[in-house]
Design an enzyme around this catalytic site. Structure first.
Site, mmCIF file in Angstrom:
data_model
loop_
_atom_site.group_PDB
_atom_site.id
_atom_site.type_symbol
_atom_site.label_atom_id
_atom_site.label_comp_id
_atom_site.label_asym_id
_atom_site.label_seq_id
_atom_site.Cartn_x
_atom_site.Cartn_y
_atom_site.Cartn_z
ATOM 1 C CD GLU A 1 -3.052 -1.071 0.190
ATOM 2 O OE1 GLU A 1 -3.010 -0.174 -0.671
ATOM 3 O OE2 GLU A 1 -3.920 -1.955 0.220
ATOM 4 C CG HIS B 1 -4.555 -0.102 5.197
ATOM 5 N ND1 HIS B 1 -5.931 -0.029 5.146
ATOM 6 C CD2 HIS B 1 -4.228 -1.324 4.706
ATOM 7 C CE1 HIS B 1 -6.405 -1.151 4.635
ATOM 8 N NE2 HIS B 1 -5.403 -1.964 4.369
ATOM 9 C CG HIS C 1 -7.583 -5.264 7.152
ATOM 10 N ND1 HIS C 1 -6.988 -6.418 6.678
ATOM 11 C CD2 HIS C 1 -7.215 -4.283 6.297
ATOM 12 C CE1 HIS C 1 -6.286 -6.146 5.580
ATOM 13 N NE2 HIS C 1 -6.400 -4.844 5.329
ATOM 14 C CG HIS D 1 -9.164 -3.136 1.860
ATOM 15 N ND1 HIS D 1 -8.322 -2.768 0.840
ATOM 16 C CD2 HIS D 1 -8.341 -3.630 2.819
ATOM 17 C CE1 HIS D 1 -7.076 -3.054 1.170
ATOM 18 N NE2 HIS D 1 -7.059 -3.569 2.363
HETATM 19 P P1 13P Z 1 1.076 -5.501 2.975
HETATM 20 O O1 13P Z 1 1.431 -6.792 3.650
HETATM 21 O O2 13P Z 1 1.687 -5.381 1.595
HETATM 22 O O3 13P Z 1 1.369 -4.323 3.857
HETATM 23 O O4 13P Z 1 -0.496 -5.517 2.678
HETATM 24 C C1 13P Z 1 -1.441 -5.660 3.689
HETATM 25 C C2 13P Z 1 -2.738 -5.005 3.364
HETATM 26 O O5 13P Z 1 -3.526 -4.783 4.257
HETATM 27 C C3 13P Z 1 -3.034 -4.602 1.959
HETATM 28 O O6 13P Z 1 -4.147 -3.790 1.888
HETATM 29 ZN ZN ZN Z 2 -5.478 -3.918 3.642
#
Ligand code: 13P
Ligand code: ZN
Length: 269
Positions: free
Chosen positions: A119, A142, A144, A214
């Protein structure tokens, strides 16, 4: 083997903060496998000795030119690396990168050739944009978070500001600590330039962006604050979902109560 953190206390502190937050993300259940990523602009911690360090892997073309990042340094979670591992061994699961003077490439300088997160396009686009505006946001996160992602699976919550108003009304602190709310980015391929561009469009108006189906993305002065913003929003989402699980739709604070908060804390309307 020595580490770039040796003798660089300010940089070591930044990486320590990232590791602490990475642990929280795992404990929260927001970081399955390699889920989520963190980047922190550490340029302020860089001295001449680090500036002279050679790259330890070939330069990588970013595919875009990010003029405000010239000569900047970032600590980045590695792609495919786990938050729970980043928490314990940050320099094995992340790396320090330097943006080259052409503003079109980056190179890894320490400690190990750990390729940064997929990302990176979104993270660097946000850092570039905010630096260009003169804002002092140094950290991008970022992650989840379960409840916020769950709520992004229905169209009614994706309409403009519906989710922001609902989350604000669940508990008074949410508006106080996230006064510009949550902007919605319609689904885009993870790691894509399109996702980066759609996220940028919302940065002027919102504290945090929700990537449909996401995750979320937050930028803040430091990584703790970025985490807090997501934590506050997800707490509200949990309250809403818990009420629904008890068989009722929560009333939410009234318009008058929201207005009273807005005035008392001098929040944006
Ligand atoms: P990475 O392992 O490349 O950081 O990706 C994790 C992710 O949440 C992608 O949206
Ligand atoms: Zn992600």
């Amino acid at each position: 083997m020595g580490s770039i953190l040796d003798g660089h206390a300010a940089l070591a502190y930044e990486v320590e903060q990232v590791a602490e937050v990475a642990g929280y993300l795992w404990q929260k259940g927001w970081a399955e496998r390699n889920g989520g990523n963190i980047t922190v602009n550490v340029t302020a911690c860089i001295d001449d000795q680090i500036r002279q360090m050679p790259a330890i892997a070939p330069q990588i073309d970013m595919g875009v030119i990010l003029p405000h990042l010239k000569g900047c340094y970032f600590f980045c979670k590695g792609t495919n690396k786990r938050m729970r591992d980043l928490a314990r061994r940050p320099m094995e699961n992340g790396s320090v990168i330097r943006i080259t003077d052409d503003c079109a490439h980056y190179e890894i300088i320490a400690d190990n050739p750990v390729k940064p997160t997929s990302e990176l396009p979104s993270h660097l686009a946000m850092h570039n944009y905010l630096l260009g505006k003169g804002e002092s946001c140094k950290a991008a996160l970022h992650t989840h978070p379960i409840e916020l992602v769950a709520m992004s699976h229905t169209d009614k919550f994706l309409q403009k500001d519906v989710l922001t108003n609902l989350l604000w009304s669940m508990i008074p602190e949410t508006k106080a600590f996230c006064p510009r709310g949550l902007g919605v980015v319609p689904y885009q391929l993870p790691g894509s330039q399109r996702l980066a561009e759609a996220t940028l469009k919302l940065l002027d108006d919102y504290d945090v962006t929700l990537w449909e189906k996401h995750g979320v993305c937050a930028v803040a002065e430091n990584i703790m604050e970025a985490f807090d913003q997501v934590d506050v929003l997800n707490k509200s989402a949990q309250i809403y979902i818990n009420a629904c699980a008890m068989g009722f739709t929560p009333d939410g604070m009234t318009r008058e109560q929201m207005q009273e908060m807005t005035v008392a804390f001098n929040l944006p309307k």
